[in-house]
Design a protein around this motif. Sequence first.
Motif, PDB file in Angstrom:
ATOM      1  N   CYS A  95       0.840  -1.181   0.000  1.00 22.44           N
ATOM      2  CA  CYS A  95       0.000   0.000   0.000  1.00 22.44           C
ATOM      3  C   CYS A  95       0.880   1.239   0.000  1.00 22.44           C
ATOM      4  N   ASN A  96       0.495   2.215  -0.782  1.00 20.59           N
ATOM      5  CA  ASN A  96       1.195   3.490  -0.841  1.00 20.59           C
ATOM      6  C   ASN A  96       0.190   4.620  -0.698  1.00 20.59           C
ATOM      7  N   ALA A  97       0.564   5.631   0.049  1.00 19.67           N
ATOM      8  CA  ALA A  97      -0.291   6.800   0.204  1.00 19.67           C
ATOM      9  C   ALA A  97       0.533   8.062   0.098  1.00 19.67           C
ATOM     10  N   GLU A  98       0.051   8.983  -0.693  1.00 19.88           N
ATOM     11  CA  GLU A  98       0.605  10.331  -0.698  1.00 19.88           C
ATOM     12  C   GLU A  98      -0.237  11.139   0.282  1.00 19.88           C
ATOM     13  N   LEU A  99       0.380  11.561   1.367  1.00 19.80           N
ATOM     14  CA  LEU A  99      -0.369  12.243   2.403  1.00 19.80           C
ATOM     15  C   LEU A  99       0.409  13.396   2.999  1.00 19.80           C
ATOM     16  N   VAL A 100      -0.314  14.216   3.735  1.00 15.33           N
ATOM     17  CA  VAL A 100       0.269  15.372   4.409  1.00 15.33           C
ATOM     18  C   VAL A 100       0.248  15.107   5.905  1.00 15.33           C
ATOM     19  N   PRO A 101       1.403  14.946   6.539  1.00 15.51           N
ATOM     20  CA  PRO A 101       1.428  14.749   7.996  1.00 15.51           C
ATOM     21  C   PRO A 101       1.045  16.018   8.738  1.00 15.51           C
ATOM     22  N   LEU A 102       0.489  15.845   9.916  1.00  5.33           N
ATOM     23  CA  LEU A 102       0.118  16.987  10.743  1.00  5.33           C
ATOM     24  C   LEU A 102       1.323  17.806  11.167  1.00  5.33           C
ATOM     25  N   TYR A 103       2.426  17.133  11.471  1.00  2.00           N
ATOM     26  CA  TYR A 103       3.567  17.812  12.080  1.00  2.00           C
ATOM     27  C   TYR A 103       4.745  17.991  11.138  1.00  2.00           C
ATOM     28  N   GLY A 104       4.501  17.851   9.862  1.00  2.00           N
ATOM     29  CA  GLY A 104       5.516  18.147   8.870  1.00  2.00           C
ATOM     30  C   GLY A 104       5.372  19.562   8.355  1.00  2.00           C
ATOM     31  N   ARG A 105       5.870  19.757   7.159  1.00  2.00           N
ATOM     32  CA  ARG A 105       5.792  21.079   6.530  1.00  2.00           C
ATOM     33  C   ARG A 105       4.507  21.282   5.739  1.00  2.00           C
ATOM     34  N   ARG A 106       3.567  20.383   5.895  1.00  2.00           N
ATOM     35  CA  ARG A 106       2.269  20.453   5.233  1.00  2.00           C
ATOM     36  C   ARG A 106       2.408  20.336   3.717  1.00  2.00           C
ATOM     37  N   THR A 107       3.385  19.552   3.308  1.00  2.00           N
ATOM     38  CA  THR A 107       3.518  19.184   1.908  1.00  2.00           C
ATOM     39  C   THR A 107       3.402  17.667   1.794  1.00  2.00           C
ATOM     40  N   PRO A 108       2.899  17.162   0.668  1.00  2.00           N
ATOM     41  CA  PRO A 108       2.673  15.717   0.541  1.00  2.00           C
ATOM     42  C   PRO A 108       3.956  14.901   0.605  1.00  2.00           C
ATOM     43  N   VAL A 109       3.856  13.744   1.244  1.00  2.00           N
ATOM     44  CA  VAL A 109       4.950  12.801   1.383  1.00  2.00           C
ATOM     45  C   VAL A 109       4.429  11.399   1.109  1.00  2.00           C
ATOM     46  N   ASP A 110       5.219  10.586   0.432  1.00  2.00           N
ATOM     47  CA  ASP A 110       4.849   9.195   0.176  1.00  2.00           C
ATOM     48  C   ASP A 110       5.151   8.324   1.380  1.00  2.00           C
ATOM     49  N   PHE A 111       4.188   7.489   1.756  1.00  2.00           N
ATOM     50  CA  PHE A 111       4.371   6.486   2.794  1.00  2.00           C
ATOM     51  C   PHE A 111       4.039   5.119   2.238  1.00  2.00           C
ATOM     52  N   TRP A 112       4.732   4.108   2.755  1.00  2.00           N
ATOM     53  CA  TRP A 112       4.563   2.733   2.315  1.00  2.00           C
ATOM     54  C   TRP A 112       4.202   1.829   3.472  1.00  2.00           C
ATOM     55  N   GLY A 113       3.362   0.855   3.192  1.00  2.00           N
ATOM     56  CA  GLY A 113       3.109  -0.203   4.143  1.00  2.00           C
ATOM     57  C   GLY A 113       4.202  -1.248   4.096  1.00  2.00           C
TER      58      GLY A 113
END
Length: 122
Positions: A95-113
Amino acid sequence: QVQLVESGGGLVQAGGSLSLSCVASGHIFSINDMSWYRQTPRNQRELVATITNNGNTDYADFVKGRFTISRDNAKNTVYLQMSSLKPEDTAVYYCNAELVPLYGRRTPVDFWGQGTQVTVSS
């Protein structure tokens, strides 16, 4: 922290069906695209299907008509319904998601399962 956890993998006979789920959890502001990839020891990781946050979908040619990707935004979950499975579908599915973390710079980041094994027997 953000994590993606896949579930639903297992052993199935050719022609059968299997459903995968992936839940995104942690401090997430928003989720954009979510995708399923798969990988075998021989092949590079390949894209299986993608769904946008608005429900627009795209599929690899080798799964069209057999697999369906969907999502539940309220649950931060993406699904992959697999039907008419073939032995060549055997792979680790990620699974892959392009998401914006709450505590990052509010730019999208890829995460992997971590991946879930799907094995189709002939």
